[in-house]
Write a protein that holds these residues in place. Sequence first.
Motif, PDB file in Angstrom:
ATOM      1  N   ALA A 413     -82.043  74.150 127.638  1.00  0.00           N
ATOM      2  CA  ALA A 413     -82.592  74.833 128.815  1.00  0.00           C
ATOM      3  C   ALA A 413     -82.158  76.297 128.812  1.00  0.00           C
ATOM      4  N   LEU A 414     -80.897  76.518 128.447  1.00  0.00           N
ATOM      5  CA  LEU A 414     -80.364  77.875 128.439  1.00  0.00           C
ATOM      6  C   LEU A 414     -81.096  78.739 127.425  1.00  0.00           C
ATOM      7  N   ALA A 415     -81.428  78.114 126.275  1.00  0.00           N
ATOM      8  CA  ALA A 415     -82.031  78.886 125.196  1.00  0.00           C
ATOM      9  C   ALA A 415     -83.521  79.122 125.430  1.00  0.00           C
ATOM     10  N   ALA A 438     -76.006  83.524 126.903  1.00  0.00           N
ATOM     11  CA  ALA A 438     -77.466  83.628 126.984  1.00  0.00           C
ATOM     12  C   ALA A 438     -77.837  84.460 128.184  1.00  0.00           C
ATOM     13  N   GLU A 439     -78.892  85.231 128.058  1.00  0.00           N
ATOM     14  CA  GLU A 439     -79.388  86.030 129.185  1.00  0.00           C
ATOM     15  C   GLU A 439     -78.272  86.844 129.827  1.00  0.00           C
ATOM     16  N   GLY A 440     -77.385  87.351 129.007  1.00  0.00           N
ATOM     17  CA  GLY A 440     -76.316  88.191 129.538  1.00  0.00           C
ATOM     18  C   GLY A 440     -75.251  87.443 130.313  1.00  0.00           C
ATOM     19  N   ARG A 441     -75.166  86.146 130.156  1.00  0.00           N
ATOM     20  CA  ARG A 441     -74.142  85.369 130.871  1.00  0.00           C
ATOM     21  C   ARG A 441     -73.373  84.515 129.903  1.00  0.00           C
ATOM     22  N   PHE A 442     -72.160  84.128 130.329  1.00  0.00           N
ATOM     23  CA  PHE A 442     -71.321  83.255 129.526  1.00  0.00           C
ATOM     24  C   PHE A 442     -71.245  81.891 130.201  1.00  0.00           C
ATOM     25  N   LEU A 443     -71.294  80.846 129.380  1.00  0.00           N
ATOM     26  CA  LEU A 443     -71.190  79.503 129.930  1.00  0.00           C
ATOM     27  C   LEU A 443     -70.272  78.644 129.109  1.00  0.00           C
ATOM     28  N   ARG A 444     -69.402  77.930 129.771  1.00  0.00           N
ATOM     29  CA  ARG A 444     -68.549  76.984 129.064  1.00  0.00           C
ATOM     30  C   ARG A 444     -69.325  75.688 128.920  1.00  0.00           C
TER      31      ARG A 444
ATOM     32  N   ALA B 114     -83.855  78.567 139.934  1.00  0.00           N
ATOM     33  CA  ALA B 114     -82.558  77.981 139.596  1.00  0.00           C
ATOM     34  C   ALA B 114     -82.084  78.492 138.244  1.00  0.00           C
ATOM     35  N   PRO B 115     -80.754  78.572 138.025  1.00  0.00           N
ATOM     36  CA  PRO B 115     -80.249  78.973 136.726  1.00  0.00           C
ATOM     37  C   PRO B 115     -80.634  77.928 135.686  1.00  0.00           C
ATOM     38  N   ARG B 143     -89.304  78.008 132.909  1.00  0.00           N
ATOM     39  CA  ARG B 143     -88.336  77.279 132.084  1.00  0.00           C
ATOM     40  C   ARG B 143     -88.285  75.817 132.457  1.00  0.00           C
ATOM     41  N   GLY B 144     -88.317  75.539 133.772  1.00  0.00           N
ATOM     42  CA  GLY B 144     -88.240  74.148 134.215  1.00  0.00           C
ATOM     43  C   GLY B 144     -89.478  73.368 133.808  1.00  0.00           C
ATOM     44  N   ARG B 145     -90.617  73.999 133.933  1.00  0.00           N
ATOM     45  CA  ARG B 145     -91.856  73.295 133.568  1.00  0.00           C
ATOM     46  C   ARG B 145     -91.912  73.090 132.058  1.00  0.00           C
TER      47      ARG B 145
END
Lengths: 445, 510
Positions: A413-415, A438-444, B114-115, B143-145
Motif C-alpha cells: 500500500a505504501l509503495a 515512502a512519500e517523504g515519510r519514515f515507517l517502522r 487516509a495514510p 490508492r485504496g481502490r
Amino acid sequence: MPWTTEQVLALAPDAGSAKSGKDLAAPRKWLTLGANEVCAWGSVQGSGKDPYQTSIDLAGPAFKCSCPSRKFPCKHGLGLFLILAQQPAALTEKTPPAWTTEWLTKRVEKEEKKLAKAAAPETPPDPEAAAKAAAAAEKRAASREARVTSGLEELAVWMDDLVRTGFASLPGKASSFWENPAARLIDAQAPGLARRVSALDGITTFGEQWPARLLREISLLHLAREGWSRVASLPAATQADLRATLGFTMNHQDVFGEPAVRDRWIVAGQRVTEEERLRTQRTWLFGAESKRAALCLSFSAGPNQPLDISLVPGTTIDAEVVFFPSAWPLRALVKQRHGYAQTLPPELPHRSIAQANAFAAEALAANPWIERIPFGFSGVTPVRRAYGWIVRDGDGAALSLRVPDAKAWMLHALAGGKPIGLAGEWDGEEFAPLSAWAEGRFLRV
Amino acid sequence: MKFGELTQIAMLGTERQSLAAVNAGSALEQLEAQLDPAQRERSLLSLAALSGLHERIGSLATRDSGPVPAACADEAQPRMNERAGSLLSRLLGGDFEELLPEFLNLSAAAGQLAPPENLPALLGRGAAKPKLRDAIFPVLGERGRWLGVQNPEWGWVVGAAADDESVWHTGDRPARLEYLRKVRETQPARAQELLTATWKEEPPEDRAAFIAAFDAGLSLEDEVFLEAALDDKRKEVRRHAAKLLARLPDSALAKRMMERVRPLLRFIPAESGSLLKLKKAKAAALEVTLPTECDKAMQRDGVEPKPAPGRGEKAGWLAQMLAAVPLTTWTGAWGCGVEDIIAASEASEWKAELLEGWVLAAAAQRDAEWAAALFPIALEPGRTVHLEGLLAIVALEDAEDHLLKYFSASFQKLADSPGILPWLRQHQWGGNFSRGVLDYLRALTAAESNDWQFRNLLRDFGCRISPEAFSEAATGWRTDSAGWAFWSKGVEDFLAVVQFRADMHSAFQK
C-alpha cells in the motif's frame, strides 16, 4: 526535530507502559508542562503526596522521573513525550525548572567524565600488583581456552556421529538431542556456538530445504572448530571473528580505543528478539558518506535492565562510531554523538539488488560465520507472487521477503506500485524488512 | 562437489555412502583435494563448508519476470496530516473504536485521505462490517481502490465504486440490502422492479428485511406490490406492508381504514358559555364508539386482534386503526385545529387509546405538526407511546428543547425513560442540549449511587456531545463530593472519549 507518535511509543518497554503512557498524554492531567529546544518537563499528580517531576533530554532521548517505577522510560516520561509529539502547544512554560536543569548538567558531566576516561593515558600501575593481576588474567584466559578446546572436540565427535548416521534419522528427535550438546558448550564456555546449536532444534520442520540449511550450519560449526585448532596461525582479524562466534566477549573500553569513523549515520532499522529471557536489540546503521554498515547491540536480562533507547530508527545522527575488530567490521559502538542530522531523504547505500548481493558476498567471504547482513535499498518495489512476496528492483532482480502477510500488504500500500526505500536483514535466503521510506515519510515495519 | 550432492550424502549418512574422488581442476577443487579422504565425516563437513560458502558467495539474485500491477495513479485529494494519521492508527488498533465512523466522516468532510499504511486495515474493516463501508469509501482515494482490486477479500470496494446491479444478483444479504436501500433513494421504481423479479425465490427473513427498505422513497407506485404483500405467508412481511400502505393517504388500505373508523368518532365542538343564557362553557369533546369485531379484512390490513397486556381488546383495535387513517381526514372533517382534537382526546374516557392512535399516526405519516403538538404529552410518565417514532420526525432542535425542559423538571426521568435513552444514544446532540446534559451529569455524579449500569453509559454520552461543548466538558466536576468514589471511573471514561474526539476534530482543523 519533530518526533512522531510511533517513534515515541516504540520506546516503551512493554505494552502496558505504552497504554499507560497514552492515558497520560492528556494535558489536563498535568499540573505544569513546558519545553525548549533541548528538553521538556512536566509535573503530574500521582498516587503519592507530592507531584512527580518528569524531565526529558531531547538529545538522547533520555528520561528522568521522580516516580518509584523501575520501568524505563516510565509512563510519565512516555506521556510527556507523547504530548510533545502530538500537542506541542500544550507545553506552555519556556524556562526549565531547577530540577530539570540540574539533571541535564549532571548528564553532561557524566558524559564528559566518560570521554576523559577513555582518552586519558593510563596511570602507571603499581608494578607488583599489575604483574599479579596480569598473571591471574592470563591463567583465567588459558583455562577458558582449554575448556573451549575440549568442548569443541566433544562437539566434533557429536557432529561426526550425526553425519555418519545421516540427517534422515532426525525428524522426530526430541529437543534434548540439540539441547544436550548446547548445554555442554555452555559448560565449555563457548556460548556463541551453544546458541547456534540450540537454534537447530526444530529445523526439520522449517520446509523442504531443511537438510541443506542444516548442513550449511553444521559445516560452519565444523569450520569454527577447525579454525580454533589452529587459531594462532590465523590472521588477527579472523581470530577476532572466530572468537566472537565462539562467544568470547570484548571489553567495551578496549573497543573505544579503535579508530573512530565519523559520519552521518542513518539509524536504518531495529529489531528486538528474545531467547530464554534474554532480550537482544539489534540496531543497524548505515554511514551516508562511507556507505558502511554498523550493528549496535543492546541486551536486557530482565525488566529492570532497560534496552538502549538512544538510537531511534528513522533519525540520522552525526556521530563517531568505533568497530569491534573483524575481517569485515560490523559490530560497533557509538563513541560520541554530535547531534542529529537531516533525516530525509535517507542516503541508503544499495541502489540495486545486485549491489546488495555483492555487499553480502564481500561480508561472507571475509567472515564466513556472519549470520545477518543489513541491506538498505534506495528503491525497490514489493510484488505479490503466488508463492509469497518479493521485492523487485529496476533491473528485474528479486529477493524473497520474510514478512507477515498483513505487513506485506502495508508495504505494498505504501509503495503503490512504485519503488520505496527499504532497510532490513538478509540471512542468505530471505530479506526481513525493518523500515520503509515512502512519500517523504519514515515507517517502522 | 556441488552442495546439493553433499546434502544428499549427509541425508543418507557417510556410513552408507562415500564421497567420490575429487579432480584437482579448479581452484576450489585444488583446495578440496587437500582433504584426507580416510576421514569421511570431517571431509564431508569441510567440503560442505567450502562448497556452501562458494555457492552462496557466488550466487546471483533471482530474476523475476512475472507481471506487475500498473503503478497507482496520483491522488487527486490531499492526505490527512501526521497527527490525524496517528489517531486513525489508534482507532484501527482498537482504542475508542466506536469513534471510527465519526473520524472517517470528519476526514471525508475535509476532503482528506487516509495514510497508505492504514489502507489494508480499513479495507479489511469494510469487508467485515458492511455498515462502515459508506464511511470508509471516501477516504480510500486512488490508492485504496487500487489495493482493493488486488485482494479478493476486499472486493466490496469494487461494488461500492461501480454501484452496479451485480451486487443485487450475486452479493450476500447485507450487501444486497445496502444496495436496495441505496437504489430506493434515487430510483425507487427500479428497486421495486428488482425486488419483484426475485420476490418468489427470496427466503422469508430476506423478504421481511427487503420490504422494510421500501420505507425510503415510498409512493403510490409501490401500492400494487405492497397490497399483494398483505397476503404474504410471513407475518413480518404482512406487518411491514400494512404499515407502509398506511403511510400513503391515497392508498386503498388507507381508504378502507377511513371507512371503518370515520363512523366511530364524533367530534362535538366547544360551546362558549353565555352569561345571559346561563349556559356554562363546554369544552370540545370526542364521542367514541368502539369497533365490535376484528374481521379478516381488518387483520389483513394490519390490525392485530390480540390485545396488548393491560389494554382492552376493542380499544386496542381502535388505536391501531387510527394509526392508519390519514390525519388530514380529521382536521378536514371537523373543521378544527390539531390542538382542539388533542384537547378533546385528553378529556375522553378513551384518552390513552386515542392519544396512542394519534401518536402512531403522526409517526407513520411523518406529520410534523401533529408530532410537535403530541410531543409534550408523549413525554409524560406512564405513557406507553411510541416516543421513538415521534422523535424520528420532530425537528431535532425542537425535540432537544422539549427534552431539556423535561430534564430540568426531574433528573431521574432521564434514567428511567425507556424510550428516550435509545434515541439519545443514536444521534449527535446539539450545543445547548449538550450543555444541559452536562449540567445534569455534574449534579448526578455528585450524589452517591451504585447505578453501575448508568455509569457504563457515560462513555457513550461522551460520543454524543457536540464539539461546541468539548472545552466545557472537562471542567466543573465535583471531585470532592460524596458520589465521586463511585462515579469517577465513569466520568474518567467520559472525559477520555471527549478528549479523543477533541483531538480528532482539531487534527482536521486549519
